[in-house]
Design a protein around this motif. Structure first.
Motif, PDB file in Angstrom:
ATOM      1  N   PRO A 188       8.674   8.506   6.768  1.00  0.00           N
ATOM      2  CA  PRO A 188       7.922   7.335   7.467  1.00  0.00           C
ATOM      3  C   PRO A 188       6.559   7.612   7.241  1.00  0.00           C
ATOM      4  O   PRO A 188       5.678   8.847   7.337  1.00  0.00           O
ATOM      5  CB  PRO A 188       8.228   7.589   8.792  1.00  0.00           C
ATOM      6  N   VAL A 189       5.781   6.413   6.463  1.00  0.00           N
ATOM      7  CA  VAL A 189       4.436   6.695   5.882  1.00  0.00           C
ATOM      8  C   VAL A 189       3.579   5.479   6.587  1.00  0.00           C
ATOM      9  O   VAL A 189       4.096   4.409   6.736  1.00  0.00           O
ATOM     10  CB  VAL A 189       4.330   6.498   4.664  1.00  0.00           C
ATOM     11  N   VAL A 190       2.297   5.912   7.247  1.00  0.00           N
ATOM     12  CA  VAL A 190       1.358   4.908   7.835  1.00  0.00           C
ATOM     13  C   VAL A 190       0.102   5.059   6.895  1.00  0.00           C
ATOM     14  O   VAL A 190      -0.531   6.201   6.684  1.00  0.00           O
ATOM     15  CB  VAL A 190       1.056   5.368   9.141  1.00  0.00           C
ATOM     16  N   VAL A 191      -0.407   4.048   6.645  1.00  0.00           N
ATOM     17  CA  VAL A 191      -1.580   3.812   5.799  1.00  0.00           C
ATOM     18  C   VAL A 191      -2.881   3.472   7.023  1.00  0.00           C
ATOM     19  O   VAL A 191      -2.680   2.241   7.458  1.00  0.00           O
ATOM     20  CB  VAL A 191      -1.663   2.955   4.893  1.00  0.00           C
ATOM     21  N   TYR A 210      -3.123   0.314   8.648  1.00  0.00           N
ATOM     22  CA  TYR A 210      -3.422  -1.128   7.722  1.00  0.00           C
ATOM     23  C   TYR A 210      -1.831  -1.514   7.167  1.00  0.00           C
ATOM     24  O   TYR A 210      -1.701  -2.411   6.862  1.00  0.00           O
ATOM     25  CB  TYR A 210      -4.225  -0.181   6.590  1.00  0.00           C
ATOM     26  N   ASP A 211      -1.037  -0.459   6.939  1.00  0.00           N
ATOM     27  CA  ASP A 211       0.195  -0.665   6.352  1.00  0.00           C
ATOM     28  C   ASP A 211       1.238   0.339   6.675  1.00  0.00           C
ATOM     29  O   ASP A 211       0.668   1.306   6.974  1.00  0.00           O
ATOM     30  CB  ASP A 211       0.194  -1.000   4.826  1.00  0.00           C
ATOM     31  N   MET A 212       2.386   0.043   6.691  1.00  0.00           N
ATOM     32  CA  MET A 212       3.394   1.143   7.209  1.00  0.00           C
ATOM     33  C   MET A 212       4.523   0.833   6.412  1.00  0.00           C
ATOM     34  O   MET A 212       5.135  -0.131   5.685  1.00  0.00           O
ATOM     35  CB  MET A 212       3.554   1.099   8.623  1.00  0.00           C
ATOM     36  N   SER A 213       5.467   2.104   6.120  1.00  0.00           N
ATOM     37  CA  SER A 213       6.738   1.902   5.409  1.00  0.00           C
ATOM     38  C   SER A 213       8.082   1.441   6.345  1.00  0.00           C
ATOM     39  O   SER A 213       7.582   1.098   7.601  1.00  0.00           O
ATOM     40  CB  SER A 213       7.053   3.430   4.920  1.00  0.00           C
ATOM     41  N   GLU A 214       8.958   1.126   5.713  1.00  0.00           N
ATOM     42  CA  GLU A 214      10.247   0.667   6.326  1.00  0.00           C
ATOM     43  C   GLU A 214      10.632   1.509   7.392  1.00  0.00           C
ATOM     44  O   GLU A 214      10.971   1.008   8.609  1.00  0.00           O
ATOM     45  CB  GLU A 214      11.109   0.201   5.376  1.00  0.00           C
ATOM     46  N   GLU A 215      10.532   2.698   7.397  1.00  0.00           N
ATOM     47  CA  GLU A 215      10.959   3.761   8.370  1.00  0.00           C
ATOM     48  C   GLU A 215      10.172   3.758   9.235  1.00  0.00           C
ATOM     49  O   GLU A 215      10.568   3.905  10.671  1.00  0.00           O
ATOM     50  CB  GLU A 215      11.117   5.266   7.630  1.00  0.00           C
ATOM     51  N   ALA A 216       8.703   3.693   9.450  1.00  0.00           N
ATOM     52  CA  ALA A 216       7.592   3.458  10.436  1.00  0.00           C
ATOM     53  C   ALA A 216       7.926   2.210  11.043  1.00  0.00           C
ATOM     54  O   ALA A 216       7.697   2.246  12.248  1.00  0.00           O
ATOM     55  CB  ALA A 216       6.329   3.772   9.816  1.00  0.00           C
ATOM     56  N   TYR A 217       8.302   1.159  10.273  1.00  0.00           N
ATOM     57  CA  TYR A 217       8.477  -0.019  11.002  1.00  0.00           C
ATOM     58  C   TYR A 217       9.595   0.095  11.955  1.00  0.00           C
ATOM     59  O   TYR A 217       9.629  -0.609  13.181  1.00  0.00           O
ATOM     60  CB  TYR A 217       8.730  -1.241  10.038  1.00  0.00           C
ATOM     61  N   ALA A 248       0.904  -1.163  -0.068  1.00  0.00           N
ATOM     62  CA  ALA A 248       0.097  -0.021  -0.051  1.00  0.00           C
ATOM     63  C   ALA A 248       1.021   1.282  -0.133  1.00  0.00           C
ATOM     64  O   ALA A 248       0.512   2.279  -0.762  1.00  0.00           O
ATOM     65  CB  ALA A 248      -0.971   0.016   1.294  1.00  0.00           C
ATOM     66  N   VAL A 249       2.066   1.292   0.594  1.00  0.00           N
ATOM     67  CA  VAL A 249       2.899   2.294   0.782  1.00  0.00           C
ATOM     68  C   VAL A 249       3.537   2.458  -0.310  1.00  0.00           C
ATOM     69  O   VAL A 249       3.642   3.813  -0.808  1.00  0.00           O
ATOM     70  CB  VAL A 249       3.804   2.239   2.131  1.00  0.00           C
ATOM     71  N   ALA A 250       3.985   1.410  -1.006  1.00  0.00           N
ATOM     72  CA  ALA A 250       4.740   1.406  -2.234  1.00  0.00           C
ATOM     73  C   ALA A 250       3.687   2.124  -3.473  1.00  0.00           C
ATOM     74  O   ALA A 250       4.427   2.948  -4.019  1.00  0.00           O
ATOM     75  CB  ALA A 250       5.339   0.029  -2.765  1.00  0.00           C
ATOM     76  N   VAL A 251       2.552   1.844  -3.323  1.00  0.00           N
ATOM     77  CA  VAL A 251       1.521   2.263  -4.294  1.00  0.00           C
ATOM     78  C   VAL A 251       1.345   3.778  -4.237  1.00  0.00           C
ATOM     79  O   VAL A 251       1.587   4.534  -5.089  1.00  0.00           O
ATOM     80  CB  VAL A 251       0.196   1.476  -4.364  1.00  0.00           C
TER      81      VAL A 251
END
Length: 406
Positions: A29-32, A43-50, A14-17
């Motif tokens: 850092p992105v959080v969906v 729902y999903d998160m980027s590697e930075e948020a992880y 989801a973040v990649a899209v």
């Protein structure tokens, strides 16, 4: 001929899209998650948020405290479905057998026997990677392996970027040093039991023979024996082939609207479906109940199964919910059908709370013991009390059918 399965996995799909559409999100850092909901979950998160500690399913309020500079975006399922369709279109010219995930960025491609047309499977994987990156702006990790299980493990090891190649005959050596939690299909209850024997890596379990595993694991022994050795005969589904599902139906000898009879038959169907799921080493994420009434009317209702399971007792709760949603009329019921779909490898995630973990572990051990008794003495050797009350409702056992739609 050795099988060759390519696995493409767009990490944090989801973040990649979203990043492919908005380049300003790169590196942030992105959080969906649905930001307006009172009890919103990630729902999903980027590697930075992880790396900041955010995980899928976490409450958005907690995620915001862990990473205050995270960019929160609402889920856009239609975008992810379009991106998944585009991924599939890029792969279609190369193989008729392509199995796509549920809008999650996963593709299994059976490249067996395509060498004369497209070159080695490794070359094909590189070509697909370049095409997807150039045309869609997505950078999937990829692996080539002799089966789906090993291919999936391989992409897990190289996330979020990279590639991995496992040749035929190297499956067991490849898995040997890995932790058991990385192997798809090994459940949380399995991990707990294995740790009791101080077994944490695939090579330690592979040192045991099948009979050694049967003592503590019963019906699960064969799966564990094969999984740690990289054995997975499951095929890659053909394009357009319906997703695997397990279904069971029952026609009543006499139409009925007796609640006890309906629940008894429903549980019997859940038993059949659960046994089939365990035999396939899969778990269901959704159940659906169909009721056909005496006057020709039909009603279908569904319920989610979280987490995915193949345990009869756990499956029965959402199945009963679906039945009560569908059973809204006073007209008698003629036919009841149960469908378990969205099949996945059983999850290995452990329950968060100790009491919940002990309850789940107790249920799984009990169903394993029931399976062992039935396998030795027949299905009628153990009968659940709920199903015995169905006799008074003129239930016709021979009308039961087990349908395999996968």
């Amino acid at each position: 001929m050795d099988r060759s399965v390519i696995h493409l996995n767009v990490a944090d799909f989801a973040v990649a899209v979203e990043r492919a559409i908005d380049r300003r999100l790169a590196g942030r850092p992105v959080v969906v998650a649905p930001p307006g909901a009172g009890r919103a979950a990630v729902y999903d998160m980027s590697e930075e948020a992880y790396r900041a500690g955010i995980r899928k399913g976490m409450a958005l309020a907690r995620a915001a405290r862990l990473c205050r500079d995270a960019c929160v975006l609402p889920p856009r399922p239609e975008r992810y479905a379009q991106a998944m369709h585009a991924l599939l279109q890029r792969a279609l010219p190369y193989s008729p057998r392509i199995e796509a995930g549920d809008d999650d960025g996963h593709l299994f491609i059976d490249a067996t026997g395509t060498g004369r047309l497209f070159g080695r499977p490794v070359d094909l994987a590189v070509r697909l990677y370049r095409e997807i990156r150039a045309s869609l702006g997505l950078a999937p990790v990829w692996s080539v392996a002799p089966n789906k299980l090993v291919a999936k493990v391989a992409t897990r090891l190289v996330k979020p970027e990279g590639e991995c190649i496992v040749t035929a005959g190297e499956e067991q050596a490849f898995l040997a040093p890995l932790g058991l939690g990385l192997i798809p299909g090994i459940e949380g209850d399995d991990l707990i039991r294995l740790r009791e024997f101080n077994l944490t890596r695939a090579q330690e379990v592979a040192a045991l023979d099948l009979e050694d595993l049967r003592v503590p694991f019963g019906s699960r022994a064969m799966f564990l024996y094969e999984a740690v050795r990289g054995i997975d005969p499951s095929p890659v589904r053909a394009v357009g082939e319906k997703p695997a599902a397990v279904a069971a139906g029952h026609v009543f000898a006499t139409d009925t609207n007796d609640a006890g009879a309906l629940l008894a038959v429903l549980y019997r169907l859940v038993e059949h479906a659960g046994h089939e799921l365990r035999r396939r080493r899969r778990a269901a994420q959704r159940v659906a109940v169909t009721l056909d009434y005496s006057d020709g009317g039909r009603c279908v209702r569904q319920a989610a199964v979280r987490p995915a399971t193949a345990n009869d007792w756990t499956l029965f709760d959402p199945a009963r919910q679906a039945l009560l949603r569908a059973w809204t009329r006073r007209v008698r019921v003629r036919h009841l059908r149960l469908v378990c779909d969205r099949l996945v490898f059983p999850p290995a995630q452990l329950a968060l709370f100790g009491e919940e973990r002990r309850h789940t572990q107790k249920r799984d051990r009990l169903i394993g013991a029931v399976d062992a008794v039935r396998h030795r003495f027949g299905r009628d050797a153990v009968t659940i009390g709920r199903t015995t009350c169905a006799a008074s409702a003129a239930v016709r056992p021979k009308a039961e059918t087990m349908l395999d739609t996968g």
